[in-house]
Scaffold this motif. Structure first.
Motif, PDB file in Angstrom:
ATOM      1  N   SER A 228      14.768 -10.652 -26.096  1.00 15.97           N
ATOM      2  CA  SER A 228      13.869 -11.100 -25.021  1.00 15.97           C
ATOM      3  C   SER A 228      14.394 -12.253 -24.163  1.00 15.97           C
ATOM      4  O   SER A 228      13.720 -12.649 -23.209  1.00 15.97           O
TER       5      SER A 228
ATOM      6  N   ASN B  98      16.644  -2.615 -26.781  1.00 14.98           N
ATOM      7  CA  ASN B  98      15.566  -2.399 -25.807  1.00 14.98           C
ATOM      8  C   ASN B  98      15.548  -0.968 -25.268  1.00 14.98           C
ATOM      9  O   ASN B  98      14.466  -0.434 -25.007  1.00 14.98           O
TER      10      ASN B  98
ATOM     11  N   SER C 258       6.020  -4.383 -21.501  1.00 19.58           N
ATOM     12  CA  SER C 258       7.151  -4.697 -20.643  1.00 19.58           C
ATOM     13  C   SER C 258       6.917  -6.025 -19.923  1.00 19.58           C
ATOM     14  O   SER C 258       6.089  -6.843 -20.359  1.00 19.58           O
TER      15      SER C 258
ATOM     16  N   LYS D   8      14.948  -3.623 -19.969  1.00 15.77           N
ATOM     17  CA  LYS D   8      13.507  -3.386 -20.047  1.00 15.77           C
ATOM     18  C   LYS D   8      13.102  -2.303 -19.029  1.00 15.77           C
ATOM     19  O   LYS D   8      12.277  -1.437 -19.324  1.00 15.77           O
TER      20      LYS D   8
END
Ligand code: NAD
Ligand code: DAU
Length: 341
Positions: free
Chosen positions: A88, A104, A127, A159
């Protein structure tokens, strides 16, 4: 009636962890399964209280490992999947993009295959607004669900790729899905590599806070609990196949955020250190949440009430973040700091 089984991936991380706690206490009649690989960002100490709850279960697994995931879905037959697990952090994606594609993109595809295989009732893909790219500083412009995807970092590109796969599984195989795209979160258990917890922990230790570039980039901040209530609503009420933006109209420049934390803690602005800018640094994010509001969502925190609650949480939970910053994190931070000088 049999209990609903909810798989939460990435439930040892920041938002997934808060969501697991929220669901375990709000829905005692659901079984909540927290599946997490426990990477550097995963931590189970936040679930000490949940461990005594009958409706909480933990599974250590890699979402990208098909040989584990498919048999698990066959065995447990989840009703709902809420998919948070991801790499992330944008800065890490700039230095090491490969793992972002692995987790991802490929990880999401494995979960989609497993969900299609057993026929889940709903797959919610968590998302981010970063898939839309950046806005300029005109305060009347916002990301809507129709804004084209134009991701700028390896993180946001991975993403966006996963969003498109989720959409494709809906269009091709009729998999029931929703995609949520939220703005920047903050709140309890936020890993101190991200701006707000990094600033709080460093200011509390009287250490310099690195502000990238001129500090004028804008983010749209949302308290994590308001993100959790949005996902809960989308899980239960979201129209099949729809995308929902999540945000609470709390735009602040990075410098404003850092100065707010410093003044709340009664420290000096001399702690601010302007450093080299992030590569490809997105100027501004701002969400138009009208579609989600029409579904019935309303945030409970303003930025002022949320940041005050969060700073107090870091003061009350020093043990948690001190244990994190005393480990491998130190090497990460020093390397990152070197890159920015
Ligand atoms: P985080 O980094 O705090 O947590 C990620 C979790 O995923 C960790 O517990 C980690 O161990 C786990 N994980 C990583 N790779 C895995 C794998 N291969 N298999 C299983 N588990 C794995 O992340 P976060 O900030 O809580 O973000 C959660 C999700 O929300 C992400 O998908 C992110 O893109 C999205 N999101 C985050 C924000 C934000 O501001 N943090 C905003 C919008 C959307
Ligand atoms: O918008 C949602 C996204 O928000 C999520 O999808 C990401 O997972 C999450 O990490 C977050 O991304 P950002 O890059 O916006 O968050 P970060 O906390 O890393 O940075 C916030 C802003 O602060 C950004 O403009 C960069 C700046 N910054 C960040 C750090 C870590 C600094 O100035 N100094 C720092 O040390």
């Amino acid at each position: 009636m049999s209990k609903k089984k909810v798989l939460v991936t990435g439930g040892a991380g920041f938002i997934g962890g808060n969501f697991v706690q929220y669901m375990v206490s709000k829905y005692p009649d659901y079984d909540i399964y927290n599946l997490d690989l426990l990477t550097y960002a995963g931590d189970l100490t936040k679930h000490r209280d949940n461990e005594t709850m009958e409706n909480y279960h933990f599974i250590k697994a890699d979402i990208a490992n098909r040989d584990t995931i498919i048999p698990l879905f066959e065995k447990v037959k989840f009703d709902y999947v809420v998919h948070f697990a991801a790499e992330s952090h944008v800065d890490r994606s700039i230095t090491d993009p490969g793992v972002f594609v692995q987790t991802n993109v490929l990880g999401t595809q494995v979960l989609l295959d497993a969900s299609k295989h057993v026929g889940v009732t709903k797959f919610v893909h968590v998302s981010t607004d970063e898939v839309y790219g950046e806005l300029d500083f005109d305060p009347t412009t916002f990301f809507t669900e129709e804004t084209p995807l134009q991701p700028n970092s390896p993180y946001s590109a991975s993403k966006a790729a996963s969003d498109l796969l989720v959409r494709a599984y809906h269009e091709t195989y009729n998999l029931p899905i929703n995609i949520t795209r939220c703005s920047n979160n903050y709140g309890p258990y936020h890993f101190p590599e991200k701006l707000i917890p990094l600033t709080i922990s460093r200011v509390l230790n009287d250490e310099k806070v690195p502000v990238y570039g001129d500090g004028k980039n804008i983010r749209d901040w949302l308290h994590v609990i308001d993100h959790c209530s949005a996902i809960d609503l989308v899980l239960h009420e979201g129209l099949n196949g729809e995308v929902y933006n999540v945000g609470g109209h709390n735009e602040r420049t990075n410098l404003e955020v850092v100065k707010t934390i410093i003044s709340t803690l009664g420290k000096s602005e001399d702690l601010i250190e302007f450093v080299k800018d992030r590569l490809g640094h997105d100027k501004r994010y701002a969400i138009d949440p009208a579609k989600l509001e029409q579904l019935g969502w309303k945030p409970t925190y303003t930025f002022e009430t949320g940041i005050a609650q969060t700073i107090q949480w870091y003061l009350d939970n020093k043990e948690w973040w001190e244990q994190i910053i005393s480990g491998d994190y130190q090497n990460y931070f020093e390397n990152q700091y070197k890159l920015n000088r």
